[in-house]
Motif scaffolding. Sequence first.
Motif, PDB file in Angstrom:
ATOM      1  N   TRP A 401      69.132 -87.729  15.794  1.00  0.00           N
ATOM      2  CA  TRP A 401      68.149 -88.731  15.364  1.00  0.00           C
ATOM      3  C   TRP A 401      68.798 -90.036  14.919  1.00  0.00           C
ATOM      4  N   LEU A 422      63.071 -90.023  14.361  1.00  0.00           N
ATOM      5  CA  LEU A 422      62.314 -88.835  14.758  1.00  0.00           C
ATOM      6  C   LEU A 422      60.870 -89.228  15.046  1.00  0.00           C
ATOM      7  N   LEU A 443      62.457 -84.352  17.711  1.00  0.00           N
ATOM      8  CA  LEU A 443      63.562 -85.091  18.275  1.00  0.00           C
ATOM      9  C   LEU A 443      63.069 -85.926  19.449  1.00  0.00           C
TER      10      LEU A 443
END
Length: 797
Positions: A401, A422, A443
């Motif tokens: 991320w 995210l 993700l």
Amino acid sequence: MKTVITTFIITSMMIFALLLSPLARANAPESGCLTCHNGIEGMGTPAMQATVKAMSTQHGDPEGCIYCHGGNPEATTKEEAHTGSPESLIQAKGPQMFYPDPGSIWVNENTCGQSACHAGYANRLEKALMNTEAGKLQGNLWAWGYQKDHKTVWGNYDVKDEDGNVPAVGTDAYKDYMVKMMAAHTDQFADELKQVPDPKVDDIPENPNHAGLTYSRQECQRCHVGVTGREKRGDFRGSGCSACHVPYSNDGFYEGNDPSINKDQPGHILTHQIQATRKNKVKVGDIEYSGIPTETCNSCHNRGKRIGVSYQGIMEFPYGSPYDPEGGKQPKLHTKKYLFIKDDLHHQVNSRPENPQGGMLCQDCHTSIEMHGDGNIPGTTLAQVEIECTDCHGTPDVYPWDLPLGYGEEFKQDIPQDPRGLGDKWPAFMAFATYYEPKNGYLLSARGNPLGNVVKDGEDVILHSASGTDFKVPILKKIKDDDSWRSLDGKVAMTKVASHMENMECYACHADWVPQCYGCHITVDYSEGKTSVDWIRNANARGEDGLTPDAAYDTDGLHGPGKVSETRSYLRWETPILGVNGEGRVTPMMPGCQVITTVIDKDGNTVAHNKIWETPEGPGLDMAAVQPHTAGRQARTCESCHNNPKTLGYGIEDGRFNKKMSTPMYVDLETAQGEIIPSKTQIQSQAVPGLDWDLTQIVTRDGKQLVSSGSHWPLTGPLSQEQREKMERTGVCMGCHKEMTNDELWSKVNSDKVLNDQEHIDRVNQLLRKAAGMEAEEKAANEAADKALNDAKANAK
């Protein structure tokens, strides 16, 4: 043998009511579809079935059949039932007539793609690679010397992108990313495609390389979703949506409960159920599963890059051994026989210790956009695939991320370094997927779309497989922080040598093997009126009911002039060559379209014999960058790259074998000087003019590129001269061992025993640090640490 009968309901093989079993007739209604098909499985989830039945009831069919198939729900004969469609349904843009295969791409706008169902999917799929196969056509015609550039020109159909370059689906970040990508790579995307032409047979003597068009149309284009494929074991499938979402076994037998379907005849669906996400449970006998099995994908992905069968761990081979109890060879699958090598770690049933048993499905990584398209016209796989390994695993220094968008496909350009973050919600086009609670967030892909089945949950990343299994994903930065590496090799390669992570694909090291089919020898013969199946003719001759001529039972459909036969020079699987891919990263390479062609015109004249055509980058024996889908936990050894001339592109043992293919080979009685003694003899192996290097060699040590290396993207090619010279470390052992007879020197560094590998590494490291003057510093630091520890213990007492 394939079937006309379809994805959702198979009706054309047996007569209805009179052929039903007594039990079925006893329980069947007196009219409607279930008069014949009583007992057929429900299609989709219970919620989907309830919705379809509710909408279908408005048009006179409470069972829901006509909402997908059309037809007459009040009929009492098969012929009447399979005719027309209720007027109200026609007006509502549903089925316009009876559709044997509602999933067919040619009618699915009125079936699966109805406004109340999966609207927009049909339009996107029409432009996606699954349908156009633009990349395959460009690469093949490049190798034949027909196409002279990287432009995306040809498709299976005339297709236009009517709504511009902004993708029809995806997050704002994704759409912005793709608009910029398309602007930077205009050759690899298209605003429109032209249908690949049919060569004029009369022109073949003057243009024998136009036989490449015949080769594409007959041998290569059967695997797109506009046709149903050939009638061979492993190749049975539907069209359009049905190609992936309706199960077919390799042998093509029906195992459901519809009494009207012949269970002894191949070419039928396995069961009248949809396979899709975790929500969709498919029951076959005592087995229940969810998701799309890998073998469904492999009804197509068994040629070309062969990534589907490679993921399963199998590679075609010619022998067919071991023998069966009757002394026969193994049955052909996709017209090939197979040898098990080693399956991809993601496919293996035995996962990491902290994970449950079970492998991953193709759809667990590959996204909906990669399968159905985004509304634009990509020209290559790289143009359509949005994921990178690092999207889930990150790097040893950065969590997934915290990576920027575009990491892994930089194309040798600087990219913005802002963390991608995210996702906390899905774009609208993902509404049909199984919903998983986002926890800390979803993700994101390298291009900015949420991976809806991959979530951050505290310190863990969880991948929810469509199979119903949940996997804990290994995160490289966490492994580094915890120093929980499984091997010193992995730790050194990924944390001590920065260029590995900066310049290489993960699978450059982690691909255990690559199928390598060297030299594709092709004959295209137009003499004596020879013909063979032409998949483009079939695809463009579809009927109003959505069926193409190849769908008819016991036929492959329309033929075109010419007949193709092909074989190869040899197969390998071990030690793939490394090169550079379209993104500018080091990657495995494999033989692509390596065509060595013989063309016979309509009058029987050989107008090309073992001809290698020229491309703008050299002879058309193309080497292609590939993600082999053969990942292993134990990566390639350092030596397999740095001490291996084949890996560097110089060929097996520096290309010193197979170097006489340019001259004919005779095998007969001969003198010591090599003169053939008999006057009547035959050529054992025909010459391939100009081929005086080993097919495993793509570049010479002084940098001359011998073959085409990548037909799609300008960055693709062999490792550069600088990379090769920097990488190669052949013979470095001599730095020490050339002094083995110098007793005075050797006695000062040698020990009384033979060192094992680890001790050897430690000894060389010790000498290195001593040479750098670091030994004394470390000794002082260690002594200081010991003193501090002892002082602490004394104070504690």
